[in-house]
Design a protein around this motif. Structure first.
Motif, PDB file in Angstrom:
ATOM      1  N   GLU A   1       0.833  -1.210   0.000  1.00  0.00           N
ATOM      2  CA  GLU A   1       0.000   0.000   0.000  1.00  0.00           C
ATOM      3  C   GLU A   1       0.870   1.264   0.000  1.00  0.00           C
ATOM      4  OE1 GLU A   1      -2.659  -0.017   3.364  1.00  0.00           O
ATOM      5  OE2 GLU A   1      -3.040  -2.170   3.065  1.00  0.00           O
ATOM      6  N   THR A   2       1.938   1.213   0.781  1.00  0.00           N
ATOM      7  CA  THR A   2       2.812   2.382   0.912  1.00  0.00           C
ATOM      8  C   THR A   2       3.532   2.685  -0.394  1.00  0.00           C
ATOM      9  OG1 THR A   2       3.177   1.642   3.159  1.00  0.00           O
ATOM     10  CG2 THR A   2       4.621   3.387   2.366  1.00  0.00           C
ATOM     11  N   LEU A   3       3.787   1.618  -1.144  1.00  0.00           N
ATOM     12  CA  LEU A   3       4.535   1.792  -2.379  1.00  0.00           C
ATOM     13  C   LEU A   3       3.650   2.296  -3.522  1.00  0.00           C
ATOM     14  CD1 LEU A   3       6.882  -1.324  -2.456  1.00  0.00           C
ATOM     15  CD2 LEU A   3       7.473   1.024  -1.928  1.00  0.00           C
ATOM     16  N   ASP A   4       2.678   3.078  -3.189  1.00  0.00           N
ATOM     17  CA  ASP A   4       1.831   3.703  -4.196  1.00  0.00           C
ATOM     18  C   ASP A   4       2.715   4.512  -5.149  1.00  0.00           C
ATOM     19  OD1 ASP A   4       0.187   5.425  -5.597  1.00  0.00           O
ATOM     20  OD2 ASP A   4      -1.261   5.548  -3.966  1.00  0.00           O
ATOM     21  N   PRO A   5       2.687   4.192  -6.433  1.00  0.00           N
ATOM     22  CA  PRO A   5       3.589   4.861  -7.381  1.00  0.00           C
ATOM     23  C   PRO A   5       3.408   6.383  -7.414  1.00  0.00           C
ATOM     24  CG  PRO A   5       1.962   3.498  -8.520  1.00  0.00           C
ATOM     25  CD  PRO A   5       1.850   3.166  -7.077  1.00  0.00           C
ATOM     26  N   ARG A   6       2.265   6.854  -6.921  1.00  0.00           N
ATOM     27  CA  ARG A   6       2.083   8.310  -6.909  1.00  0.00           C
ATOM     28  C   ARG A   6       2.964   8.976  -5.850  1.00  0.00           C
ATOM     29  NH1 ARG A   6      -4.274   7.653  -6.488  1.00  0.00           N
ATOM     30  NH2 ARG A   6      -3.379   5.900  -5.388  1.00  0.00           N
ATOM     31  N   THR A   7       3.338   8.220  -4.822  1.00  0.00           N
ATOM     32  CA  THR A   7       4.159   8.823  -3.774  1.00  0.00           C
ATOM     33  C   THR A   7       5.608   8.354  -3.814  1.00  0.00           C
ATOM     34  OG1 THR A   7       3.444   7.102  -2.262  1.00  0.00           O
ATOM     35  CG2 THR A   7       2.264   9.198  -2.162  1.00  0.00           C
ATOM     36  N   ILE A   8       5.798   7.107  -4.184  1.00  0.00           N
ATOM     37  CA  ILE A   8       7.161   6.565  -4.143  1.00  0.00           C
ATOM     38  C   ILE A   8       7.508   5.913  -5.467  1.00  0.00           C
ATOM     39  CG2 ILE A   8       8.622   4.798  -3.073  1.00  0.00           C
ATOM     40  CD1 ILE A   8       6.925   5.341  -0.509  1.00  0.00           C
ATOM     41  N   ASP A   9       8.658   6.276  -6.019  1.00  0.00           N
ATOM     42  CA  ASP A   9       9.074   5.629  -7.262  1.00  0.00           C
ATOM     43  C   ASP A   9      10.268   4.702  -7.014  1.00  0.00           C
ATOM     44  OD1 ASP A   9      11.351   7.145  -7.103  1.00  0.00           O
ATOM     45  OD2 ASP A   9      10.579   8.729  -8.408  1.00  0.00           O
ATOM     46  N   ALA A  10      10.788   4.197  -8.092  1.00  0.00           N
ATOM     47  CA  ALA A  10      11.840   3.189  -7.973  1.00  0.00           C
ATOM     48  C   ALA A  10      13.162   3.746  -7.468  1.00  0.00           C
ATOM     49  CB  ALA A  10      12.043   2.496  -9.315  1.00  0.00           C
ATOM     50  N   SER A  11      13.215   5.045  -7.215  1.00  0.00           N
ATOM     51  CA  SER A  11      14.474   5.586  -6.690  1.00  0.00           C
ATOM     52  C   SER A  11      14.611   5.380  -5.186  1.00  0.00           C
ATOM     53  CB  SER A  11      14.572   7.079  -7.017  1.00  0.00           C
ATOM     54  OG  SER A  11      13.723   7.803  -6.161  1.00  0.00           O
ATOM     55  N   ALA A  12      13.622   4.738  -4.580  1.00  0.00           N
ATOM     56  CA  ALA A  12      13.679   4.518  -3.131  1.00  0.00           C
ATOM     57  C   ALA A  12      14.605   3.350  -2.795  1.00  0.00           C
ATOM     58  CB  ALA A  12      12.280   4.233  -2.605  1.00  0.00           C
ATOM     59  N   THR A  13      14.974   3.256  -1.523  1.00  0.00           N
ATOM     60  CA  THR A  13      15.670   2.077  -1.025  1.00  0.00           C
ATOM     61  C   THR A  13      14.865   1.507   0.138  1.00  0.00           C
ATOM     62  OG1 THR A  13      17.816   3.023  -1.583  1.00  0.00           O
ATOM     63  CG2 THR A  13      17.817   1.190  -0.035  1.00  0.00           C
ATOM     64  N   ILE A  14      14.707   0.189   0.127  1.00  0.00           N
ATOM     65  CA  ILE A  14      14.054  -0.473   1.264  1.00  0.00           C
ATOM     66  C   ILE A  14      15.139  -1.081   2.144  1.00  0.00           C
ATOM     67  CG2 ILE A  14      12.543  -2.383   1.956  1.00  0.00           C
ATOM     68  CD1 ILE A  14      11.049  -2.022  -0.714  1.00  0.00           C
ATOM     69  N   TYR A  15      15.028  -0.831   3.438  1.00  0.00           N
ATOM     70  CA  TYR A  15      15.916  -1.451   4.419  1.00  0.00           C
ATOM     71  C   TYR A  15      15.040  -2.305   5.321  1.00  0.00           C
ATOM     72  CZ  TYR A  15      18.873   2.565   3.092  1.00  0.00           C
ATOM     73  OH  TYR A  15      19.594   3.510   2.412  1.00  0.00           O
ATOM     74  N   ALA A  16      15.290  -3.606   5.378  1.00  0.00           N
ATOM     75  CA  ALA A  16      14.380  -4.475   6.132  1.00  0.00           C
ATOM     76  C   ALA A  16      15.117  -5.361   7.126  1.00  0.00           C
ATOM     77  CB  ALA A  16      13.578  -5.337   5.171  1.00  0.00           C
ATOM     78  N   CYS A  17      14.445  -5.596   8.251  1.00  0.00           N
ATOM     79  CA  CYS A  17      14.973  -6.518   9.255  1.00  0.00           C
ATOM     80  C   CYS A  17      13.797  -7.194   9.937  1.00  0.00           C
ATOM     81  CB  CYS A  17      15.837  -5.773  10.276  1.00  0.00           C
ATOM     82  SG  CYS A  17      16.630  -6.858  11.474  1.00  0.00           S
ATOM     83  N   GLY A  18      13.871  -8.504  10.088  1.00  0.00           N
ATOM     84  CA  GLY A  18      12.786  -9.237  10.732  1.00  0.00           C
ATOM     85  C   GLY A  18      12.908 -10.716  10.453  1.00  0.00           C
ATOM     86  N   PRO A  19      11.845 -11.481  10.741  1.00  0.00           N
ATOM     87  CA  PRO A  19      11.900 -12.929  10.501  1.00  0.00           C
ATOM     88  C   PRO A  19      12.073 -13.244   9.016  1.00  0.00           C
ATOM     89  CG  PRO A  19       9.869 -12.310  11.663  1.00  0.00           C
ATOM     90  CD  PRO A  19      10.554 -11.047  11.290  1.00  0.00           C
ATOM     91  N   LYS A  20      12.666 -14.386   8.700  1.00  0.00           N
ATOM     92  CA  LYS A  20      12.998 -14.724   7.325  1.00  0.00           C
ATOM     93  C   LYS A  20      11.789 -14.736   6.376  1.00  0.00           C
ATOM     94  CE  LYS A  20      15.827 -17.853   4.609  1.00  0.00           C
ATOM     95  NZ  LYS A  20      16.460 -19.175   4.545  1.00  0.00           N
ATOM     96  N   PRO A  21      10.635 -15.309   6.766  1.00  0.00           N
ATOM     97  CA  PRO A  21       9.498 -15.297   5.829  1.00  0.00           C
ATOM     98  C   PRO A  21       9.059 -13.871   5.471  1.00  0.00           C
ATOM     99  CG  PRO A  21       9.093 -16.827   7.635  1.00  0.00           C
ATOM    100  CD  PRO A  21      10.323 -16.064   7.991  1.00  0.00           C
ATOM    101  N   MET A  22       9.134 -12.976   6.460  1.00  0.00           N
ATOM    102  CA  MET A  22       8.800 -11.579   6.193  1.00  0.00           C
ATOM    103  C   MET A  22       9.811 -10.944   5.246  1.00  0.00           C
ATOM    104  SD  MET A  22       9.606  -8.410   8.564  1.00  0.00           S
ATOM    105  CE  MET A  22      10.457  -7.232   7.549  1.00  0.00           C
ATOM    106  N   LEU A  23      11.098 -11.196   5.484  1.00  0.00           N
ATOM    107  CA  LEU A  23      12.129 -10.624   4.611  1.00  0.00           C
ATOM    108  C   LEU A  23      11.974 -11.140   3.186  1.00  0.00           C
ATOM    109  CD1 LEU A  23      15.333 -10.733   6.862  1.00  0.00           C
ATOM    110  CD2 LEU A  23      13.821  -8.786   6.407  1.00  0.00           C
ATOM    111  N   LYS A  24      11.594 -12.405   3.072  1.00  0.00           N
ATOM    112  CA  LYS A  24      11.395 -13.001   1.746  1.00  0.00           C
ATOM    113  C   LYS A  24      10.261 -12.276   1.015  1.00  0.00           C
ATOM    114  CE  LYS A  24      10.344 -17.350  -0.511  1.00  0.00           C
ATOM    115  NZ  LYS A  24       9.646 -18.618  -0.407  1.00  0.00           N
ATOM    116  N   ALA A  25       9.157 -12.036   1.744  1.00  0.00           N
ATOM    117  CA  ALA A  25       8.007 -11.342   1.139  1.00  0.00           C
ATOM    118  C   ALA A  25       8.395  -9.925   0.711  1.00  0.00           C
ATOM    119  CB  ALA A  25       6.840 -11.309   2.124  1.00  0.00           C
TER     120      ALA A  25
END
Lengths: 265, 303
Positions: A184-208
């Protein structure tokens, strides 16, 4: 360059039913630790449990020469750690590993934490805020199973207004997995491909999260976990499967490019 | 330091505390924490002729006062070792002993011949006791004849001191040690890890990706002491004691059992200062007990 030293406990608070925040004194670690790095903590003076416990650096304050760790009691080691009192010293090895690769050209940073994943991401958020980012360009997503397990929400909210909390059971914030909230947050109207995602959490979540990032062609860095012994790259015990073959979580990571992880293994 | 200096099969050691293979990388990784020149010797992580990717993770799991590992001899092979790893140790005075493994006697022979030409290599430790590889390793150490033939092959291939590292996973350790001695081994080191297994009661799966692994740490020390003591009765060549050494007192126990030197292994994962601290603790023990040289303790257990 890491060091091994005895750090005095300045503060030690229970922040959730099984979660603690410990504040330790170290001039060196507080001024050298980078976001995403960890320390290897000796929880016992005895031989049981024998090995250190790797914990991500949650926060640093170089002026006051202190740093914080946020941890959950998951076994004997962390249970013993939780019994330590203010004023006692703990044997710490750190800072260790390669932290997040902070790409200064990227305008938007999306931090996605699942459960204890908030631990290294708070320091990252603070760092981004103090160096390159407008608070409006930092988005923080925190997902947990249920309300009482939400950690560090207040601290994140001092850094940006864009903090979205979700719970799997809907007891607080949005209902659902943090990966769905990310979509939902990655709505192309607000965020484009120039963003970086930084993630930390359980492996199934990181995979998703990694799958979403791949589909949307967004750079994604994930902080991985593994059972660890030495923490310094000598024992080769903490490897995970990557497109480059087995890589050590302790000193090739713990932060990896999500595209390099072989998620099926 | 005179109280601690020793010459072991022609290798001059400033003290009898070495770091065990596989617990110290190739030396350079640990040099950030430990002054390598304070160690008796560095025994490098096992190298093989060709690169090995190692075993499927998870590779380690903690057990009561110990740990299981199933690394599976991951290494980049002898070529990379000679080009990139060994040269980093040239700036230290501490002798380098290279631990080797192979899937056949031929591979051991070839590796030995390659290392024999390297001036930095002061000795070869023959790993015939790794429980984590399907070929080679324990196939040799279970069988007295295979042990004898392999050690004889390595012996012929080098003028360097040959140290043979034995497995505790045998019924008669003294018999195997004698075979190694008769075949020309200069030194026996023991013990390698004990073959073990742990199961996750929630998932009903083994805790290691390789199912079984090698147990190390303080949990195995009494077994190592017993085996050093048994081997000391059986052979004339010196013994290096390994297994769960965490303190100077642990090392003293090994000397009393019959070890002329010791290797510190798993302790390196717990405390980066362990080998240097153990040297200091041995010195303190000798001072407080008025012993002029640690050699006076070797084999002096009295029943």
């Amino acid at each position: 360059m890491p060091i091994q030293e005895k750090c005095r406990i300045l503060d030690h608070q229970k922040v959730a039913p099984f979660h603690f925040k410990i504040t330790l004194v170290s001039k060196y670690i507080s001024s050298h630790a980078e976001p995403g790095q960890f320390v290897n903590v000796r929880c016992s003076q005895d031989y049981d449990p024998l090995l250190r416990r790797p914990l991500g650096v949650h926060n640093v304050n170089p002026e006051e020469e202190i740093f914080e760790l946020l941890y959950e009691i998951v076994g004997k080691g962390t249970e013993l750690l939780s019994k330590h009192q203010v004023g006692q010293e703990i044997d710490i090895l750190g800072p260790l590993g390669n932290g997040f690769d902070i790409n200064k050209d990227k305008k938007v940073a999306i931090l996605v934490a699942g459960g204890m994943g908030v631990a290294p991401l708070l320091y990252l958020a603070k760092f981004l805020r103090s160096t390159i980012h407008d608070p409006r360009s930092i988005h923080i997503l925190i997902g947990t199973k249920t309300k009482e397990l939400i950690l560090a929400e207040k601290e994140f909210k001092t850094l940006t207004d864009n903090v979205i909390v979700s719970t799997d059971d809907g007891s607080y914030g949005k209902k659902g997995f943090v990966s769905d909230v990310l979509l939902e947050t990655l709505d192309p109207r607000t965020i484009d491909a120039s963003a970086t995602i930084y993630a930390c959490g359980p492996k199934p979540m990181l995979k998703a999260i990694a799958e979403i990032a791949f589909q949307k062609k967004i750079d994604c860095q994930v902080s991985m976990e593994a059972r660890m012994a030495c923490g310094i790259g000598t024992c080769l015990g903490c490897v995970i499967n990557t497109t480059k073959g087995y890589q050590k979580v302790c000193d090739d990571g713990p932060v990896f490019d999500a595209k390099e992880i072989v998620w099926t293994s | 330091m005179d109280k601690l200096a020793i010459e072991l099969c022609g290798i001059k050691l400033k003290n009898p505390v070495m770091v065990a293979s596989g617990t110290f990388g190739h030396g350079e990784e640990a040099a950030k924490f430990v002054d390598l020149d304070k160690l008796g010797a560095i025994i490098t992580k096992t190298i093989t002729l060709e690169p090995r990717q190692g075993n499927k993770p998870p590779r380690i799991c903690e057990t009561a006062s110990g740990m299981l590992n199933s690394i599976g001899l991951q290494n980049k092979g002898v070529k990379d070792f000679l080009e990139n790893r060994l040269p980093t140790l040239a700036k230290y005075k501490t002798p380098v002993i290279v631990n080797i493994a192979g899937e056949s006697a031929k591979e051991f022979e070839e590796l030995t011949k390659i290392l024999n030409k390297e001036p930095l290599v002061k000795g070869i430790e023959v790993n015939i006791s790794c429980p984590n590889v399907s070929k080679g390793g324990m196939l040799f150490c279970f069988d007295p004849r295979a042990t004898r033939e392999l050690v004889a092959t390595v012996r012929k291939a080098t003028s360097l001191p040959v140290i043979v590292k034995l497995s505790p996973n045998v019924t008669d350790i003294a018999l195997i040690a004698k075979e190694a001695e008769n075949a020309g081994a200069d030194v026996i080191s023991l013990i390698n890890t004990l073959w073990g297994m742990a199961i996750d009661t929630n998932t009903h799966k083994p805790k290691l990706g390789n199912i079984t692994g090698g147990l190390s740490g303080p949990a195995i020390k009494p077994i190592a002491i017993r085996m050093v003591w048994q081997v000391a009765q059986a052979v004339k060549i010196p013994i290096i004691g390994v297994g769960g050494i965490m303190t100077g007192a642990d090392a003293i126990e090994f000397f009393l059992a019959g070890a002329s030197a010791v290797q510190v292994g798993t302790a390196n994962f717990v405390d980066t200062q362990a080998p240097v601290r153990i040297v200091e603790e041995i010195k303190e023990y000798l001072d407080s007990h008025n012993i002029s040289h640690y050699k006076e303790l070797v084999g002096k257990v009295t029943a």
